[in-house]
Scaffold this active site. Structure first.
Site, PDB file in Angstrom:
ATOM      1  CB  SER A  86      -0.946   0.004   1.203  1.00 26.00           C
ATOM      2  OG  SER A  86      -0.236  -0.024   2.421  1.00 26.00           O
ATOM      3  CE1 TYR A  87       5.493   5.422   2.818  1.00 28.68           C
ATOM      4  CE2 TYR A  87       7.219   3.999   1.945  1.00 28.68           C
ATOM      5  CZ  TYR A  87       6.827   5.213   2.492  1.00 28.68           C
ATOM      6  OH  TYR A  87       7.751   6.207   2.706  1.00 28.68           O
TER       7      TYR A  87
END
Length: 249
Positions: A151-152
């Site tokens: 997600s990062y």
């Protein structure tokens, strides 16, 4: 004093990389708005920054779009203009790809990508007037595809994407948009080192300079350069401030 008379916003600047950038810019003469949700740390950084220049402390949650608009308005009301926008704040969770959920993406995009997008839009009229500078933040996690960073990495690569688009669209307005991808010794990394010394040592051994960057001297000074007139002919670029870990081609 390369930033004398300039006015800047630095998000996530109560501590870590954001604090280093805020202090580095203040020491070069810029008036800086410290934007963060951590009031205690924000006050500490604000007091230190005011030893060098005039600052503004704004404690607001930038994941709320209305707060972003209010922050830009508050900064312009106090200082009369805006020259520099630094989108540094970002929160995310680490998990393996198959364990990553939509909630992970909501957190990462909600605290990193969307605030960056909203701040850029809200600041555009003022940056056009001042022929200003935007400094966004990416990460080797996205560029190199680091494990557990789904997600990062996605949010950081999305930030790189819109930065290149804005660099092309806003170039005729005299606005420069660049990205820093850092490795730095932040308080969070220091805590991780204390609990995972072997992993920390392995990471250091992959860095040609064999050290992590200093938030102020390494990352902050690079941000000063990108915010100054010295970088007027640089836009749409990702600057790796990582001791040579990743070499972009």
């Amino acid at each position: 004093m390369r930033l004398q008379g300039k006015v800047g916003i630095v998000t996530g600047s109560a501590s870590g990389i954001g604090r280093g950038i805020a202090l580095a810019m203040a020491k070069e003469g810029a008036n800086i708005a410290i934007v963060d949700v951590n009031e205690e740390k924000g006050k500490e950084t604000f007091a230190e920054l005011n030893q060098y220049t005039e600052g503004l402390l704004v404690i607001k949650d930038i994941s709320i779009k209305e707060n972003v608009d209010e922050i830009v308005t508050e900064v312009v009301k106090k200082f009369g203009k805006l020259d520099i926008l630094v989108n540094n704040a970002h929160v995310s969770r680490q998990d393996l790809f198959v364990e990553t959920t939509l909630e992970h993406f909501d957190l990462s995009f909600g605290t990193g990508f969307y605030p960056t997008f909203h701040f850029m839009k809200a600041s555009y009229p003022e940056l056009k007037e001042s022929r200003g500078k935007v400094i966004n933040f990416a990460s080797g996690a996205g560029i190199d595809g680091q494990v557990t960073q789904t997600s990062y990495a996605a949010a950081k690569e999305a930030i790189r994407g819109i930065s290149r688009v804005a660099a092309n669209e806003w170039g005729p307005d005299g606005i420069n948009v660049n990205v820093i991808a850092p490795i730095a010794l932040t308080p969070g990394v220091e805590q991780w080192r204390q609990s995972s010394q072997d992993l920390y040592d392995a990471m250091i051994n992959k860095i040609p300079h064999r050290r992590l960057g200093d938030p102020e001297q390494d990352i902050g000074r690079t941000a000063v350069f990108l915010a100054s007139n010295d970088s007027d002919y640089i836009t749409g670029q990702t600057i790796m401030v990582d001791g040579g870990t990743i070499k972009l081609r």
